[in-house]
Design a protein around this motif. Structure first.
Motif, PDB file in Angstrom:
ATOM      1  N   LYS A 190      19.698   5.415  14.748  1.00  0.00           N
ATOM      2  CA  LYS A 190      19.648   6.229  15.718  1.00  0.00           C
ATOM      3  C   LYS A 190      20.647   5.215  16.818  1.00  0.00           C
ATOM      4  O   LYS A 190      21.453   6.490  17.000  1.00  0.00           O
ATOM      5  CB  LYS A 190      18.654   5.621  17.128  1.00  0.00           C
TER       6      LYS A 190
ATOM      7  N   TYR B 146      11.267  15.327  27.038  1.00  0.00           N
ATOM      8  CA  TYR B 146      11.493  14.710  28.342  1.00  0.00           C
ATOM      9  C   TYR B 146      13.052  14.464  28.205  1.00  0.00           C
ATOM     10  O   TYR B 146      13.328  13.319  28.128  1.00  0.00           O
ATOM     11  CB  TYR B 146      10.273  13.498  27.955  1.00  0.00           C
ATOM     12  N   TYR B 147      13.290  15.181  28.375  1.00  0.00           N
ATOM     13  CA  TYR B 147      15.116  14.709  28.011  1.00  0.00           C
ATOM     14  C   TYR B 147      15.209  14.082  29.180  1.00  0.00           C
ATOM     15  O   TYR B 147      16.270  13.281  29.115  1.00  0.00           O
ATOM     16  CB  TYR B 147      15.486  16.331  28.465  1.00  0.00           C
TER      17      TYR B 147
ATOM     18  N   ILE C 276      18.250  13.251  17.250  1.00  0.00           N
ATOM     19  CA  ILE C 276      17.440  13.343  18.458  1.00  0.00           C
ATOM     20  C   ILE C 276      15.479  13.892  17.731  1.00  0.00           C
ATOM     21  O   ILE C 276      15.477  14.459  17.221  1.00  0.00           O
ATOM     22  CB  ILE C 276      17.414  14.072  19.825  1.00  0.00           C
TER      23      ILE C 276
ATOM     24  N   ARG D  96       9.903  15.357  20.575  1.00  0.00           N
ATOM     25  CA  ARG D  96       9.582  14.427  22.670  1.00  0.00           C
ATOM     26  C   ARG D  96      10.620  14.616  23.116  1.00  0.00           C
ATOM     27  O   ARG D  96      10.443  14.414  24.495  1.00  0.00           O
ATOM     28  CB  ARG D  96       8.807  13.402  22.222  1.00  0.00           C
ATOM     29  N   ASN D  97      11.483  13.969  22.724  1.00  0.00           N
ATOM     30  CA  ASN D  97      12.707  13.634  23.488  1.00  0.00           C
ATOM     31  C   ASN D  97      13.778  14.719  24.185  1.00  0.00           C
ATOM     32  O   ASN D  97      14.332  14.705  25.322  1.00  0.00           O
ATOM     33  CB  ASN D  97      13.707  12.924  23.281  1.00  0.00           C
ATOM     34  N   TRP D  98      13.539  15.675  23.064  1.00  0.00           N
ATOM     35  CA  TRP D  98      14.357  17.440  23.921  1.00  0.00           C
ATOM     36  C   TRP D  98      12.795  17.913  25.204  1.00  0.00           C
ATOM     37  O   TRP D  98      13.682  17.785  26.528  1.00  0.00           O
ATOM     38  CB  TRP D  98      14.041  18.406  23.409  1.00  0.00           C
TER      39      TRP D  98
ATOM     40  N   TYR E 234      14.261  10.646  28.135  1.00  0.00           N
ATOM     41  CA  TYR E 234      15.182  10.193  27.217  1.00  0.00           C
ATOM     42  C   TYR E 234      16.405   9.726  27.680  1.00  0.00           C
ATOM     43  O   TYR E 234      16.847   8.401  27.239  1.00  0.00           O
ATOM     44  CB  TYR E 234      15.828  11.493  26.399  1.00  0.00           C
TER      45      TYR E 234
ATOM     46  N   GLU F  88      17.350   6.314  29.915  1.00  0.00           N
ATOM     47  CA  GLU F  88      16.846   5.669  28.336  1.00  0.00           C
ATOM     48  C   GLU F  88      18.199   5.132  27.969  1.00  0.00           C
ATOM     49  O   GLU F  88      18.391   3.569  27.813  1.00  0.00           O
ATOM     50  CB  GLU F  88      15.892   5.568  27.504  1.00  0.00           C
ATOM     51  N   VAL F  89      18.993   6.418  27.107  1.00  0.00           N
ATOM     52  CA  VAL F  89      20.044   5.866  26.412  1.00  0.00           C
ATOM     53  C   VAL F  89      21.215   5.557  27.537  1.00  0.00           C
ATOM     54  O   VAL F  89      21.916   4.216  27.293  1.00  0.00           O
ATOM     55  CB  VAL F  89      20.518   7.684  26.292  1.00  0.00           C
TER      56      VAL F  89
END
Length: 210
Positions: free
Chosen positions: A134, A68-69, A61, A64-66, A72, A75-76
């Motif tokens: 990823k 806007y967790y 990860i 920036r994904n942490w 994120y 999206e996953v």
């Protein structure tokens, strides 16, 4: 939607509010637990649905994904649903029913136990994963290729099958007449029927003696 986080992840979510998890009225299909594990030298985020144990594995990860967790994780989940055949309108309906996402503490031992078990299985194999990759289809097949009885079910089956059953129950996916699961309730009834049949056979044999 509730996104449960373990203490490992809480340390990375700086200055983000973490709430208490669900109460008895919460729909478990809208609850997910997340945990960060090691696979060799790679960091792997495991995202597991509390109700059906459908699991998603994401690698490395970005910082920036942490920050806007919740976005994120949404999206996953959305991308994972596409991978297993859901249409855009079905995915949108899922998130509409799930409501706004919030970060909570993890949802109990059963899902976390499954995550720990899957981590052990993942580390039994050597994975041919590119350095900047990823998402791995093979890895995600692995984390869902285990028979289980998840939190939201009494049946025994594969996580993806259970996920489909939840989506049908919620009206997101068209109902399927057949599901490849094992019902313990049916097994109990069958055992009882076998006992009754054995008693009848024994009684019949004894009556023939006289």
């Amino acid at each position: 939607m509730e996104i449960g986080v373990t203490q490992t992840i809480q340390k990375r979510l700086k200055n983000q509010d973490i709430h208490q998890p669900y109460d008895q009225t919460t729909e478990l299909a809208f609850c997910w637990d997340t945990h960060l594990v090691k696979l060799g030298r790679r960091n792997v985020l495991l995202v597991a649905n509390v109700s059906n144990r459908f699991m998603i594995a994401m690698m490395d990860i970005e910082p920036r994904n942490w920050k806007y967790y919740t976005l994120y994780i949404e999206e996953v989940i959305s991308n994972a649903m596409k991978q297993i055949g859901y249409q855009e309108k079905e995915i949108n309906k899922y998130f509409e029913l799930a409501g706004n996402s919030q970060i909570t503490k993890s949802h109990g031992r059963k899902t976390l136990g499954a995550i720990n078990y899957i981590t052990q299985i993942m580390n039994c194999y050597e994975w041919d994963i590119e350095r900047y990759q990823k998402y791995s289809h093979e890895l995600n097949d692995c984390v869902n290729n285990n028979l289980c009885i998840p939190e939201g079910f009494h049946e025994y089956g594969m996580p993806i099958e259970m996920f489909h059953m939840d989506m049908e129950r919620l009206g997101i996916k068209k109902a399927n007449r057949f599901h490849n699961v094992i019902s313990f309730e049916n097994r109990k009834r069958t055992d009882q029927e076998n006992k009754e049949e054995n008693v009848e056979i024994k009684s019949l044999k004894e009556s023939k003696k006289y």
